[in-house]
Design a protein around this motif. Structure first.
Motif, PDB file in Angstrom:
ATOM      1  N   SER A 192       0.853  -1.182   0.000  1.00  0.00           N
ATOM      2  CA  SER A 192       0.000   0.000   0.000  1.00  0.00           C
ATOM      3  C   SER A 192       0.894   1.239   0.000  1.00  0.00           C
ATOM      4  O   SER A 192       1.786   1.366   0.844  1.00  0.00           O
ATOM      5  CB  SER A 192      -0.909   0.022   1.226  1.00  0.00           C
ATOM      6  OG  SER A 192      -1.677   1.200   1.266  1.00  0.00           O
ATOM      7  N   PRO A 193       0.653   2.125  -0.968  1.00  0.00           N
ATOM      8  CA  PRO A 193      -0.254   2.032  -2.114  1.00  0.00           C
ATOM      9  C   PRO A 193       0.283   1.053  -3.161  1.00  0.00           C
ATOM     10  O   PRO A 193       1.437   0.643  -3.079  1.00  0.00           O
ATOM     11  CB  PRO A 193      -0.262   3.470  -2.654  1.00  0.00           C
ATOM     12  CG  PRO A 193       1.084   4.009  -2.280  1.00  0.00           C
ATOM     13  CD  PRO A 193       1.426   3.385  -0.964  1.00  0.00           C
ATOM     14  N   LEU A 241       5.051   7.292   7.830  1.00  0.00           N
ATOM     15  CA  LEU A 241       4.102   6.904   6.785  1.00  0.00           C
ATOM     16  C   LEU A 241       3.600   5.477   6.998  1.00  0.00           C
ATOM     17  O   LEU A 241       2.415   5.183   6.779  1.00  0.00           O
ATOM     18  CB  LEU A 241       4.753   7.028   5.406  1.00  0.00           C
ATOM     19  CG  LEU A 241       5.053   8.451   4.919  1.00  0.00           C
ATOM     20  CD1 LEU A 241       5.875   8.418   3.634  1.00  0.00           C
ATOM     21  CD2 LEU A 241       3.762   9.227   4.695  1.00  0.00           C
ATOM     22  N   GLY A 277       0.080   5.954   8.535  1.00  0.00           N
ATOM     23  CA  GLY A 277      -0.735   5.916   7.326  1.00  0.00           C
ATOM     24  C   GLY A 277      -0.917   4.545   6.715  1.00  0.00           C
ATOM     25  O   GLY A 277      -1.744   4.360   5.819  1.00  0.00           O
ATOM     26  N   TYR A 295       1.287   3.124   4.929  1.00  0.00           N
ATOM     27  CA  TYR A 295       1.973   3.141   3.642  1.00  0.00           C
ATOM     28  C   TYR A 295       3.362   2.526   3.807  1.00  0.00           C
ATOM     29  O   TYR A 295       4.277   3.154   4.339  1.00  0.00           O
ATOM     30  CB  TYR A 295       2.108   4.571   3.108  1.00  0.00           C
ATOM     31  CG  TYR A 295       0.788   5.265   2.874  1.00  0.00           C
ATOM     32  CD1 TYR A 295      -0.200   4.677   2.102  1.00  0.00           C
ATOM     33  CD2 TYR A 295       0.533   6.521   3.428  1.00  0.00           C
ATOM     34  CE1 TYR A 295      -1.415   5.309   1.892  1.00  0.00           C
ATOM     35  CE2 TYR A 295      -0.671   7.169   3.217  1.00  0.00           C
ATOM     36  CZ  TYR A 295      -1.646   6.557   2.457  1.00  0.00           C
ATOM     37  OH  TYR A 295      -2.840   7.188   2.247  1.00  0.00           O
ATOM     38  N   GLU A 310       0.163  15.036  11.490  1.00  0.00           N
ATOM     39  CA  GLU A 310      -1.169  14.800  10.930  1.00  0.00           C
ATOM     40  C   GLU A 310      -1.391  15.581   9.642  1.00  0.00           C
ATOM     41  O   GLU A 310      -2.014  15.080   8.702  1.00  0.00           O
ATOM     42  CB  GLU A 310      -2.249  15.180  11.954  1.00  0.00           C
ATOM     43  CG  GLU A 310      -2.303  14.286  13.186  1.00  0.00           C
ATOM     44  CD  GLU A 310      -1.209  14.617  14.188  1.00  0.00           C
ATOM     45  OE1 GLU A 310      -0.499  15.644  13.992  1.00  0.00           O
ATOM     46  OE2 GLU A 310      -1.051  13.844  15.160  1.00  0.00           O
ATOM     47  N   LEU A 344       0.603  13.926   6.797  1.00  0.00           N
ATOM     48  CA  LEU A 344      -0.022  12.661   6.426  1.00  0.00           C
ATOM     49  C   LEU A 344      -1.315  12.898   5.645  1.00  0.00           C
ATOM     50  O   LEU A 344      -1.607  12.198   4.666  1.00  0.00           O
ATOM     51  CB  LEU A 344      -0.315  11.837   7.680  1.00  0.00           C
ATOM     52  CG  LEU A 344      -0.899  10.432   7.443  1.00  0.00           C
ATOM     53  CD1 LEU A 344       0.056   9.586   6.625  1.00  0.00           C
ATOM     54  CD2 LEU A 344      -1.191   9.757   8.791  1.00  0.00           C
ATOM     55  N   ALA A 345      -2.094  13.912   6.062  1.00  0.00           N
ATOM     56  CA  ALA A 345      -3.327  14.233   5.343  1.00  0.00           C
ATOM     57  C   ALA A 345      -3.034  14.670   3.917  1.00  0.00           C
ATOM     58  O   ALA A 345      -3.766  14.326   2.981  1.00  0.00           O
ATOM     59  CB  ALA A 345      -4.095  15.332   6.083  1.00  0.00           C
ATOM     60  N   GLN A 401      -2.243  11.564   1.929  1.00  0.00           N
ATOM     61  CA  GLN A 401      -3.479  10.818   1.661  1.00  0.00           C
ATOM     62  C   GLN A 401      -4.290  11.469   0.547  1.00  0.00           C
ATOM     63  O   GLN A 401      -4.841  10.784  -0.317  1.00  0.00           O
ATOM     64  CB  GLN A 401      -4.315  10.723   2.942  1.00  0.00           C
ATOM     65  CG  GLN A 401      -3.689   9.835   4.004  1.00  0.00           C
ATOM     66  CD  GLN A 401      -4.395   9.917   5.341  1.00  0.00           C
ATOM     67  OE1 GLN A 401      -5.060  10.918   5.652  1.00  0.00           O
ATOM     68  NE2 GLN A 401      -4.252   8.877   6.153  1.00  0.00           N
ATOM     69  N   ARG A 402      -4.354  12.805   0.542  1.00  0.00           N
ATOM     70  CA  ARG A 402      -5.092  13.509  -0.516  1.00  0.00           C
ATOM     71  C   ARG A 402      -4.459  13.255  -1.881  1.00  0.00           C
ATOM     72  O   ARG A 402      -5.159  13.025  -2.873  1.00  0.00           O
ATOM     73  CB  ARG A 402      -5.123  15.020  -0.236  1.00  0.00           C
ATOM     74  CG  ARG A 402      -6.070  15.444   0.840  1.00  0.00           C
ATOM     75  CD  ARG A 402      -6.342  16.958   0.778  1.00  0.00           C
ATOM     76  NE  ARG A 402      -5.101  17.727   0.839  1.00  0.00           N
ATOM     77  CZ  ARG A 402      -4.526  18.122   1.973  1.00  0.00           C
ATOM     78  NH1 ARG A 402      -5.065  17.789   3.139  1.00  0.00           N
ATOM     79  NH2 ARG A 402      -3.404  18.837   1.953  1.00  0.00           N
ATOM     80  N   ILE A 406      -2.517  10.720  -2.896  1.00  0.00           N
ATOM     81  CA  ILE A 406      -2.688   9.330  -3.341  1.00  0.00           C
ATOM     82  C   ILE A 406      -4.135   9.068  -3.728  1.00  0.00           C
ATOM     83  O   ILE A 406      -4.422   8.409  -4.727  1.00  0.00           O
ATOM     84  CB  ILE A 406      -2.230   8.359  -2.234  1.00  0.00           C
ATOM     85  CG1 ILE A 406      -0.711   8.457  -2.083  1.00  0.00           C
ATOM     86  CG2 ILE A 406      -2.646   6.933  -2.560  1.00  0.00           C
ATOM     87  CD1 ILE A 406      -0.144   7.601  -0.973  1.00  0.00           C
ATOM     88  N   ARG A 407      -5.053   9.625  -2.943  1.00  0.00           N
ATOM     89  CA  ARG A 407      -6.473   9.437  -3.261  1.00  0.00           C
ATOM     90  C   ARG A 407      -6.820  10.086  -4.594  1.00  0.00           C
ATOM     91  O   ARG A 407      -7.582   9.526  -5.396  1.00  0.00           O
ATOM     92  CB  ARG A 407      -7.341  10.031  -2.145  1.00  0.00           C
ATOM     93  CG  ARG A 407      -8.841   9.842  -2.342  1.00  0.00           C
ATOM     94  CD  ARG A 407      -9.189   8.387  -2.495  1.00  0.00           C
ATOM     95  NE  ARG A 407     -10.613   8.171  -2.709  1.00  0.00           N
ATOM     96  CZ  ARG A 407     -11.104   7.086  -3.286  1.00  0.00           C
ATOM     97  NH1 ARG A 407     -10.290   6.117  -3.704  1.00  0.00           N
ATOM     98  NH2 ARG A 407     -12.402   6.945  -3.448  1.00  0.00           N
TER      99      ARG A 407
END
Length: 481
Positions: free
Chosen positions: A6-7, A28, A32, A34, A116, A119-120, A123-124, A126-127
């Motif tokens: 992941s990812p 990570l 996360g 990851y 945080e 990490l956010a 996440q944004r 990768i999403r």
């Protein structure tokens, strides 16, 4: 790299500080989830890694020896526009943050920022990339989830809703014994649909295809129905025709709009009665083949001119599939472009080039008289000349009849054989100024806001178009409401 997947594509961490990359990797993975990570401590190696290893995200330190983060960003962003880049720096510099965001960075963080927030941001990024990929897959599979035989149409790449509805109709009519007529311009993929009819209706059975254009009556009959021994000079033995070879399966007849009237009579009997006479025989044979037919000509026009029989036409219309031309489903261009880039790169033994974002917009302005076949030829020609990572639009512009120097800001002009479309006017003609403004608006609409492409359509330079657009905005702002 961790064993965690992941990812699915790894995150590339680029920083000359080994301790920082270890700390970032632990964060990570721990916070996360990851674990699929790559680390690089020499900025000079980054482009080589990206050339051989697809990644989901690049976390890029700003201050490094050899190549700085902003220098690398200037290279990564245009060459790999699908890979998000997050800039990390030890100092909070607003001007540099703005510069990086303008240069194509997805986000910008100071290393001392809260865990945080960083990490956010990861996440944004990768999403976002996952959503882009999912959207690409959904466009090719839209509506196919309800198909009973999705593999039969897997070779037909499309995200167009009307095309998807044809797949459902195809599944309905394929199992029947009635003929299927497939119409559409040259190059739209009529044979792919014919094969899909065969795969759904006669899987595992014989497939026999024939292009009947240019066949005279004698050759048509001999090829389709075969002949008996002694039917003509040199016929020393009986020869089965294609109808017999396709027994139990599908006989595909392409370009049936070009058949002579005498050949049409023979085809009508085969469709209507289900039997035929081999050349030189007085004993009929029973056909056991499913007939699928295709044409790129307008049969109604052929009817009006008396070149096509009405009884045959209405017999063929029992099941009818009409495939829209590529210019009416421009959303498919980006899907097909990606497919043909992969095929061409494989054939020429090259790495798949990255298509510039404006290429799909440019191609959407082309009428594609040769449809998918023309687009495929364009891509293969472009890849054959390709040397770098970013695909040049020069070959495409030349194939479209446009001058290839728009990248330098010079106007694109129609070639000697370029198509010209008529303009319709109402009862009242616009003034020259109004007409020019309308042309500019229409060009910008067709080019989806891309000024270089719009300027090419108008035959002016990009600076000239920019000036016109500024003047229009100023006029609109000063006009009383």
């Amino acid at each position: 790299m961790s064993n965690c997947t992941s990812p699915p594509l790894p995150i590339l961490l680029v920083d000359d500080e080994v301790l920082w990359t270890r700390s970032l990797s632990r964060m990570l993975e721990r916070s996360g989830g990851y674990g699929n990570l790559l680390t690089c401590h020499d900025s000079r190696e980054v482009m080589g890694i990206l050339a051989h290893q697809p990644v989901s995200l690049v976390l890029l330190d700003l201050t490094m020896p050899h190549l700085s983060g902003d220098d690398l960003l200037a290279t990564i962003a245009p060459e790999y526009p699908d890979i998000p880049v997050i800039i990390l720096t030890g100092r909070d510099q607003v001007d540099m943050a703005v510069k990086c965001m303008k240069g194509g960075a997805f986000d910008y963080f100071v290393k001392t920022v809260e865990e945080e927030r960083l990490l956010a941001g990861v996440q944004r990024a990768i999403r976002m990339q996952q959503l882009q990929r999912e959207n690409q897959i959904l466009k090719t599979r839209l509506g196919r989830k309800d198909l009973k035989f999705p593999a039969a149409v897997a070779a037909i790449l499309t995200g167009d809703r009307q095309m998807e509805s044809l797949f459902h109709y195809l599944e309905t009519v394929a199992p029947t014994s009635q003929p299927v007529l497939i119409t559409g311009e040259s190059g739209v993929g009529k044979e792919l649909f014919a094969r899909a009819v065969h795969e759904v209706g006669r899987p595992g059975k014989p497939w026999v295809g024939l292009n009947v254009a240019g066949l005279d009556d004698t050759i048509f009959a001999d090829t389709l129905f075969g002949h008996s021994r002694g039917a003509f000079t040199g016929a020393d033995r009986e020869r089965p025709g294609l109808v017999e070879q396709a027994r139990g399966g599908t006989l595909f007849l392409d370009e049936i709009g070009d058949l002579s009237l005498n050949s049409q009579v023979k085809l009508l009997r085969l469709l209507q009665e289900g039997d035929y006479y081999p050349v030189g025989s007085d004993r009929p044979k029973r056909s056991g083949a499913r007939i699928v037919l295709a044409t790129n000509v307008d049969l109604t026009a052929r009817l009006a001119s008396g070149a096509f029989r009405k009884d045959l036409y209405y017999r063929l219309r029992t099941h009818h599939i009409h495939i829209a031309p590529l210019r009416e489903r421009s959303d498919d261009i980006s899907l097909l472009l990606n497919l043909f880039l992969e095929e061409a790169a494989s054939e020429f033994g090259k790495k798949k080039p990255t298509a510039p974002p404006e290429l799909s917009v440019l191609l959407a302005t082309h009428p594609f008289p040769g449809n998918i076949r023309e687009l495929r030829a364009m891509v293969f020609e472009a890849v054959s000349h390709h040397q770098g990572r970013i695909l040049s639009t020069r070959t495409f512009r030349m194939a479209m009849g446009l001058t290839p120097n728009a990248a330098a800001g010079e106007p694109l002009t129609p070639g000697a054989d370029g198509a010209r479309e008529g303009i319709s006017y109402g009862d009242r003609l616009p003034t020259l100024t109004q007409g020019a403004n309308l042309l500019v608006e229409e060009a910008m609409r067709r080019a989806q806001g891309n000024q270089t492409i719009a300027a090419g359509m108008l035959g002016i330079s990009r600076p000239a178009l920019s000036k016109r657009l500024r003047n229009q905005r100023q006029e609109a702002a000063s006009t009383p409401r």
